[in-house]
Design a protein around this motif. Structure first.
Motif, short mmCIF file in Angstrom:
data_model
loop_
_atom_site.label_atom_id
_atom_site.label_comp_id
_atom_site.label_asym_id
_atom_site.label_seq_id
_atom_site.Cartn_x
_atom_site.Cartn_y
_atom_site.Cartn_z
N PHE A 329 53.48 75.67 -67.20
CA PHE A 329 54.36 74.73 -67.90
C PHE A 329 54.21 74.88 -69.40
O PHE A 329 55.19 74.90 -70.14
N ILE A 330 52.95 74.98 -69.87
CA ILE A 330 52.70 75.11 -71.31
C ILE A 330 53.36 76.36 -71.86
O ILE A 330 54.00 76.34 -72.92
N ASP A 331 53.24 77.48 -71.14
CA ASP A 331 53.83 78.74 -71.61
C ASP A 331 55.35 78.72 -71.58
O ASP A 331 56.01 79.35 -72.41
N LYS A 332 55.92 77.99 -70.63
CA LYS A 332 57.37 78.04 -70.45
C LYS A 332 58.07 76.73 -70.83
O LYS A 332 59.19 76.47 -70.39
N GLU A 333 57.40 75.90 -71.64
CA GLU A 333 57.95 74.58 -71.96
C GLU A 333 59.34 74.67 -72.59
O GLU A 333 60.24 73.91 -72.24
N VAL A 460 51.41 70.32 -76.89
CA VAL A 460 50.87 71.67 -76.72
C VAL A 460 51.71 72.69 -77.48
O VAL A 460 51.20 73.60 -78.14
N SER A 461 53.05 72.52 -77.41
CA SER A 461 53.93 73.48 -78.09
C SER A 461 53.68 73.48 -79.60
O SER A 461 53.70 74.54 -80.25
N ILE A 469 49.19 80.61 -81.10
CA ILE A 469 48.57 80.90 -79.80
C ILE A 469 49.68 81.29 -78.84
O ILE A 469 50.65 80.55 -78.66
N SER A 470 49.55 82.40 -78.16
CA SER A 470 50.60 82.88 -77.26
C SER A 470 50.36 82.44 -75.82
O SER A 470 51.29 82.16 -75.07
N GLY A 471 49.11 82.37 -75.42
CA GLY A 471 48.81 81.96 -74.04
C GLY A 471 48.33 80.53 -73.98
O GLY A 471 48.80 79.68 -74.74
#
Length: 483
Positions: A329-333, A460-461, A469-471
């Motif tokens: 979810f964090i990566d694809k928010e 987080v975004s 931060i990418s990950g």
């Protein structure tokens, strides 16, 4: 003390009452509403459909044994409880209902308790309350998180709106935290703790939880100040008369179900979950589309969202997901927020309304009223400006030119003052931005981005953008910027 209640149970005549008689005099006692819940509706709940199943190793005969009253009395006495649980004919009538007519519903509740009771116990422990109160939701909601009574009480703990808000539960058009397992459980424990401070007797507390303090106080007054539940029993509201006996019976059946040949449904433990904080409105369909999770599961994990919308725009809001999906979810928010789903349109923040001969433009916090553009307006912009000033001031029409000029001069001065104030405000804003120093925090062992975001009132975004931060992995001891 209980001689008046040495009653014998009769055959049940309907689902909403239990019938007892004393010396040939028949009395019907209302049962708590949850005892009439349809079993099919419980078995259609998401957790029941996906995690509960019959125990194929349980081969007990589907027969309810009948014991001597001394056996029931001895079993109740053995329960490791702080709350007094005496035996009498009314209690027996409710035991008979649970072990007979409702035995299949008891099998469901024995399986479903594994999803809910650990949270109930933690909440009760936090207020140092008797753990046997964990069975209150059995008679309140039959362990149905979506339960709603005819009086409007909602959730596992059946909170009324007024009480829910008094104990910090949010209820509005999009959110109803009475359905939130954790928040409602802690609110219920807080409420029960306050009731005990008032009455100092758990049977009275349980009665007040059901009918409210006003009704209980009336019963006490009508009983000349008596504070023994069984002595004020005849003065209580009809449903509350059966509430404490039903609570005692629930404790009995949840402990002695094997002695009545009831086979619990077996339950698979649900996967571990965690929460992530969001600051924008997101529809469940958007999350389901990107994370490949069903809307049904999202509803089960987040029952407080009444219309499948996580309303992050109102403030940082928690979304519960399976633990494995949190980093995804964090990566694809951004992809989730931008996902286009059927029948969902985010609320507009700026609209233009055309009606009749006028245009009304809503622009941020300012509403501008003006005539529709036409050839005359284009050819004579000064006249259009004059029209706007007149409309904005809401002055009366006057043919006198000097009045018009005076009005225009006043408007001009006001515009000049507004412009001056705006420039000063802009200058202050720029200085304020320059004076804001970045804020950094150290990453502790076991920290996640979502936890750091929640502690520092951000998302987080934003953390990922500030720190490039990418990950989703962060190293303990490292400093990251949060502001």
């Amino acid at each position: 003390m209980f001689s008046a209640f040495c009653l014998t149970a009769q055959a049940q005549t309907d689902d909403k009452t239990v019938t007892v008689n004393e010396n040939g005099k028949e009395e019907k006692i209302d049962v708590p509403e949850a005892m009439t819940t349809d079993l099919d509706s419980l078995m259609n709940l998401y957790k029941a459909k996906t995690l509960l199943k019959p125990d194929t190793d349980c081969n007990m005969p589907d027969i309810n044994p009948v014991y001597d009253s001394a056996v029931y009395k001895a079993r109740l006495a053995k329960l490791p409880t702080v709350i007094e649980m005496p035996y009498n004919g009314i209690v027996q009538a409710f035991i008979d209902r649970y072990t007979g007519q409702l035995r299949r519903k008891v099998a469901y509740m024995l399986g479903a308790q594994n999803f809910y009771l650990p949270v109930f116990e933690e909440a009760l422990e936090s207020y140092d309350l008797p753990l046997e109160l964990k069975y209150l939701p059995i008679i309140e909601s039959a362990l149905d998180p979506n339960a709603k009574s005819h009086a409007g009480a909602v959730g596992l703990w059946q909170f009324m709106l007024k009480t829910a808000r008094r104990y910090g539960l949010k209820v509005n058009s999009l959110v109803d935290e009475r359905r939130d397992l954790v928040r409602a459980s802690y609110a219920a424990a807080h409420y029960l703790s306050d009731l005990y401070k008032t009455y100092g007797d758990w049977n009275l507390v349980i009665s007040a939880y059901n009918c409210g303090k006003d009704q209980l106080n009336k019963a006490i007054s009508r009983s000349r100040g008596e504070r023994d539940y069984w002595k004020i029993y005849p003065k209580l509201p009809a449903e509350t008369r059966g509430y404490v006996p039903a609570f005692i019976a629930a404790n009995y059946v949840m402990n002695y179900y094997c002695d009545h040949n009831i086979c619990p449904l077996t339950s698979d433990l649900p996967q571990q979950t965690d929460t992530v904080m969001v600051d924008r409105d997101i529809h469940f369909e958007q999350i389901a589309q990107v994370l490949n999770i069903s809307v049904d599961e999202l509803q089960d994990l987040n029952p407080q969202y009444r219309r499948n919308i996580v309303n992050g725009r109102s403030g940082l809001t928690a979304l519960r997901l399976p633990e494995a999906l949190i980093p995804v979810f964090i990566d694809k928010e951004d992809s989730i927020i931008n996902a286009d789903v059927k029948d969902y349109k985010p609320k507009r923040t700026e609209v233009e309304v055309a009606g009749g001969s006028d245009n009304y433009t809503v622009n941020k916090n300012k509403v501008v009223f003006g005539k529709k553009k036409d050839d005359t307006t284009k050819a004579n912009p000064e006249k259009a400006s004059s029209d706007n000033v007149s409309s904005d001031n809401d002055d009366n029409d006057d043919d006198n030119a000097s009045v018009s000029k005076s009005s225009t001069r006043r408007s001009s001065k006001r515009s000049s003052r507004r412009s001056s104030r705006s420039n000063k405000s802009s200058s202050k804003s720029k200085k304020s931005k320059k004076s804001d120093n970045p804020k950094h925090v150290s990453v502790k062992e076991g920290d996640t981005l979502s936890e750091i975001a929640e502690r520092n009132h951000t998302t987080v975004s934003k953390l990922k953008k500030l720190n490039k931060i990418s990950g989703s992995n962060i190293r303990a001891g490292k400093k990251i910027r949060v502001k």
